[in-house]
Design a protein around this motif. Structure first.
Motif, PDB file in Angstrom:
ATOM      1  N   PHE A 126       0.832  -1.210   0.000  1.00 21.79           N
ATOM      2  CA  PHE A 126       0.000   0.000   0.000  1.00 21.79           C
ATOM      3  C   PHE A 126       0.860   1.251   0.000  1.00 21.79           C
ATOM      4  N   ALA A 127       1.895   1.276   0.842  1.00 20.67           N
ATOM      5  CA  ALA A 127       2.765   2.445   0.897  1.00 20.67           C
ATOM      6  C   ALA A 127       3.454   2.691  -0.437  1.00 20.67           C
ATOM      7  N   GLN A 128       3.904   1.629  -1.082  1.00 25.09           N
ATOM      8  CA  GLN A 128       4.572   1.779  -2.370  1.00 25.09           C
ATOM      9  C   GLN A 128       3.598   2.219  -3.462  1.00 25.09           C
ATOM     10  N   ALA A 129       2.335   1.791  -3.352  1.00 26.25           N
ATOM     11  CA  ALA A 129       1.353   2.160  -4.366  1.00 26.25           C
ATOM     12  C   ALA A 129       0.935   3.617  -4.229  1.00 26.25           C
ATOM     13  N   VAL A 130       0.771   4.075  -2.990  1.00 30.53           N
ATOM     14  CA  VAL A 130       0.318   5.447  -2.778  1.00 30.53           C
ATOM     15  C   VAL A 130       1.434   6.441  -3.036  1.00 30.53           C
ATOM     16  N   LEU A 131       2.645   6.079  -2.626  1.00 29.15           N
ATOM     17  CA  LEU A 131       3.769   7.002  -2.763  1.00 29.15           C
ATOM     18  C   LEU A 131       4.939   6.345  -3.486  1.00 29.15           C
ATOM     19  N   ALA A 138       7.544  11.540   3.986  1.00 31.63           N
ATOM     20  CA  ALA A 138       6.147  11.197   3.778  1.00 31.63           C
ATOM     21  C   ALA A 138       5.913   9.696   3.807  1.00 31.63           C
ATOM     22  N   GLU A 139       6.786   8.932   3.200  1.00 31.09           N
ATOM     23  CA  GLU A 139       6.533   7.506   3.059  1.00 31.09           C
ATOM     24  C   GLU A 139       6.450   6.770   4.398  1.00 31.09           C
ATOM     25  N   PRO A 140       7.348   7.008   5.380  1.00 28.37           N
ATOM     26  CA  PRO A 140       7.187   6.339   6.669  1.00 28.37           C
ATOM     27  C   PRO A 140       5.878   6.699   7.364  1.00 28.37           C
ATOM     28  N   PHE A 141       5.423   7.934   7.179  1.00 31.38           N
ATOM     29  CA  PHE A 141       4.171   8.346   7.809  1.00 31.38           C
ATOM     30  C   PHE A 141       2.984   7.613   7.195  1.00 31.38           C
ATOM     31  N   ILE A 142       2.956   7.512   5.869  1.00 37.14           N
ATOM     32  CA  ILE A 142       1.878   6.771   5.216  1.00 37.14           C
ATOM     33  C   ILE A 142       1.941   5.297   5.601  1.00 37.14           C
ATOM     34  N   ARG A 143       3.122   4.755   5.669  1.00 35.61           N
ATOM     35  CA  ARG A 143       3.282   3.367   6.090  1.00 35.61           C
ATOM     36  C   ARG A 143       2.788   3.170   7.524  1.00 35.61           C
TER      37      ARG A 143
END
Length: 284
Positions: A126-131, A138-143
């Motif tokens: 999911f994290a890789q798809a969104v960002l 940003a990526e650690p926060f979304i993860r």
């Protein structure tokens, strides 16, 4: 229906409608800088959802909501949804207005996201798809948001499974009316009802398990076509993460519930004999 029953039904319907409005409005209420257009859209969706909930629970006859008279199925799903939306909203609010609650939830989310971020895990996908190629901030926060939502969805499934296993659900509050609790299911259509419910149960469980892996691919395709979703759009991310985590868990809970109904029907058939007491499962 007595006056007390009518008052209780109306009060319950109004309370549920209010909670639905509160759920939908939570991100807009907590996040600073919500635009006027976004507020109007949230208000419109909240009014529509509240009206649907009000009409559903004020009516004697079933509509669209399944297991309406078989608590706590819908209560667990709603609580998981509300807690997830509230936690994620508090996390995103903490990016602009630091608070103790926001910082604590962010720390928990980052830890959970770090633990669940391994190759081909749902959180990682999911994290890789969104960002894809997102910034290191940003990526650690979304993860972390995805990890926290995913853990809450697992907790809701485990909690309902334990209730089904140890509390006698759905018969602890009386007879189970198949028509009211499964209004979209026709027991007279097709082959044997046990086979149909069994297939439907396993289908829901299978799809619920696969969706957290499949939905990121859908998100990636959408973002490639219409642009990336990033941390500047917090409300969109909150609802995306919530839908990704809790829609599959809702399907798994539905599959568990249907499997339980299959077990009860089979037990009732085994006990069936002339002169036996009224069955616990009512077709209508």
């Amino acid at each position: 229906m007595g006056i007390r029953a009518v008052i209780a039904q109306v009060t319950g319907a109004v309370t549920r409608a209010f909670l639905v409005v509160l759920l939908i409005a939570t991100p807009a209420l907590l996040l600073p800088g919500t635009s006027a257009d976004a507020t109007q859209i949230v208000a419109l969706v909240a009014v529509f959802a509240a009206a649907l909930t009000l009409f559903e629970y004020m009516s004697i006859y079933p509509g669209l909501i399944e297991f309406r008279d078989a608590p706590p199925f819908n209560r667990i799903r709603f609580c998981a949804l509300f807690i997830t939306v509230f936690f994620l909203s508090a996390m995103f609010r903490g990016l602009q207005i630091p608070t103790v609650t926001g910082q604590f939830l962010t720390a928990v989310g980052l830890f959970v996201g770090y633990v669940l971020d391994f190759a081909f895990s749902p959180v990682h996908l999911f994290a890789q798809a969104v960002l894809p190629g997102g910034t290191a901030v940003a990526e650690p926060f979304i993860r972390g948001a995805a990890g926290l939502a995913y853990v809450l969805s697992i907790i809701s499934v485990c909690l309902f499974s334990l209730i089904v296993r140890f509390s006698g659900w759905p018969l602890r509050n009386g007879d189970f009316n198949l028509w009211i609790n499964l209004p979209t299911f026709d027991p007279t259509a097709g082959d044997d009802v046990v086979r149909r419910l069994g297939r439907l149960a396993w289908f829901n469980v299978g799809v619920g398990i696969l969706l957290p892996f499949v939905l990121p691919a859908v998100v990636y395709a959408v973002t490639k076509s219409f642009g990336l979703v990033h941390a500047r759009d917090p409300q969109t991310l909150i609802w995306m993460v919530t839908a990704w985590a809790l829609f599959p868990s809702g399907l798994i809970m539905r599959g568990v519930a249907l499997h339980r109904i299959v077990q009860l029907i089979e037990q009732q058939r085994q006990r069936a004999a002339p002169g036996e007491a009224e069955p616990l499962l009512q077709p209508v």
